[in-house]
Design a protein around this motif. Structure first.
Motif, short mmCIF file in Angstrom:
data_model
loop_
_atom_site.label_atom_id
_atom_site.label_comp_id
_atom_site.label_asym_id
_atom_site.label_seq_id
_atom_site.Cartn_x
_atom_site.Cartn_y
_atom_site.Cartn_z
N ARG A 94 14.63 90.88 75.15
CA ARG A 94 13.46 91.30 75.93
C ARG A 94 12.59 92.28 75.14
O ARG A 94 11.37 92.31 75.30
CB ARG A 94 13.90 91.92 77.26
CG ARG A 94 14.40 90.90 78.29
CD ARG A 94 14.84 91.55 79.58
NE ARG A 94 15.35 90.58 80.53
CZ ARG A 94 14.60 89.92 81.41
NH1 ARG A 94 13.29 90.15 81.45
NH2 ARG A 94 15.14 89.05 82.24
N ASN A 95 13.22 93.08 74.29
CA ASN A 95 12.47 93.97 73.42
C ASN A 95 11.55 93.18 72.50
O ASN A 95 10.38 93.55 72.29
CB ASN A 95 13.46 94.82 72.61
CG ASN A 95 12.85 95.46 71.39
OD1 ASN A 95 13.14 95.07 70.27
ND2 ASN A 95 12.01 96.44 71.61
N TYR A 98 8.58 91.96 74.35
CA TYR A 98 7.61 93.04 74.58
C TYR A 98 6.61 93.13 73.42
O TYR A 98 5.44 93.44 73.62
CB TYR A 98 8.36 94.36 74.75
CG TYR A 98 7.48 95.58 74.86
CD1 TYR A 98 6.87 95.91 76.07
CD2 TYR A 98 7.26 96.40 73.75
CE1 TYR A 98 6.06 97.03 76.17
CE2 TYR A 98 6.45 97.52 73.85
CZ TYR A 98 5.85 97.83 75.06
OH TYR A 98 5.04 98.94 75.16
N HIS A 99 7.09 92.85 72.21
CA HIS A 99 6.22 92.91 71.04
C HIS A 99 5.42 91.63 70.82
O HIS A 99 4.59 91.58 69.91
CB HIS A 99 7.04 93.21 69.78
CG HIS A 99 7.60 94.59 69.74
ND1 HIS A 99 6.82 95.72 69.80
CD2 HIS A 99 8.88 95.03 69.64
CE1 HIS A 99 7.58 96.80 69.74
NE2 HIS A 99 8.84 96.41 69.64
N VAL A 129 10.54 84.57 80.40
CA VAL A 129 10.29 85.66 79.45
C VAL A 129 10.00 85.10 78.07
O VAL A 129 9.02 85.45 77.43
CB VAL A 129 11.51 86.60 79.40
CG1 VAL A 129 11.33 87.67 78.31
CG2 VAL A 129 11.75 87.26 80.75
#
Length: 257
Positions: A94-95, A98-99, A129
């Motif tokens: 998920r990180n 985010y980018h 996602v």
């Protein structure tokens, strides 16, 4: 491109222009008397970095400890529970989303990670996602492995031994290959007790093999390792190119019928 070598200033263009990342994952666990505990994560990182170098896609740092409780009886083995592993990998992925990453290849070299990674990929896809898939090097070249080895073994066998001989031969105790073969389980598929009336009755590696490994390690060579590495690396490169070419909407769950 290796993420850990870059500054955040120099990564801005990548995240603006590209959407794919390679995440190498392995384990820190016993691989018999002849191979280092780092075997799986060394292999995973080598493939991920090679594919990143050939394609220009991003390679993240390696996840070195995986789901390995089935090797716990052997000194030095480290592991996390499957639930903890799933949670960690989902958070890490998920990180990346985010980018701006919307597709991930888990470059995996440890069998115990497979099911948790598939579950994480499904969860992230169901939540829309991103799209994440698990890739296992030996599953990309099964015919070649069968051609090269008579008894490859699923763990610590000649296929992994050959790869480490090729990647970092100083880590292999070549003088222990015969001991590894003779103290392990040679013929995994046909051994009595491995499967009983169609059921796998074991839970830990030590239930089947005294020294933790399977297959004929004496059949390993660095030359065979190079052959395996080149063939599987090409498969990973082709997977990267295929995944990058897919329209984002085609990777998400289909609508209810």
């Amino acid at each position: 491109m290796y993420l850990g070598d870059e500054t955040w200033w120099d990564l801005e263009d990548y995240f603006d222009d590209e959407s794919l990342a390679l995440v190498p994952l392995g384990s820190t666990e016993q691989h018999g008397p002849h191979l280092p505990l780092a075997t799986d994560h060394l292999i995973a990182e080598a493939f991920a970095r090679e594919a990143a170098d050939r394609t220009g896609y991003l390679c993240t740092p390696t996840v070195n400890i995986g789901v390995s409780p089935h090797h716990k009886q052997f000194y030095g083995t480290m592991w996390v529970d499957a639930e903890t592993f799933r949670s960690y990998i989902e958070s890490l992925t998920r990180n990346l989303a985010y980018h701006g990453i919307d597709r991930v290849i888990y470059v995996n070299a440890h069998g115990g990670n497979v099911d948790p990674l598939r579950e994480v990929g499904r969860r992230l896809r169901d939540d829309e996602v991103l799209y994440a898939i698990e890739w296992m090097w030996d599953e990309s070249i099964p015919e070649l492995i069968e051609e090269v080895f008579e008894q490859p073994g699923p763990h610590g066998g000649p296929k992994e031994t050959s790869l480490i001989q090729y990647l970092d031969g100083d880590l292999v105790h070549d003088d222990r290959l015969t001991d590894a073969r003779d103290g392990g389980l040679l013929d995994w598929e046909n051994e009595d007790g491995v499967r009983v009336h169609g059921a796998r009755t074991f839970y830990d590696a030590v239930d089947n093999t005294d020294n933790g490994v399977l297959g004929d390690q004496t059949d390993a060579t660095a030359e065979k390792g190079e052959q395996l590495f080149e063939a599987a690396a090409e498969q990973l490169v082709e997977l990267c190119e295929w995944l990058d070419a897919q329209p984002a909407e085609d990777l998400m769950p289909k609508d209810h019928r």
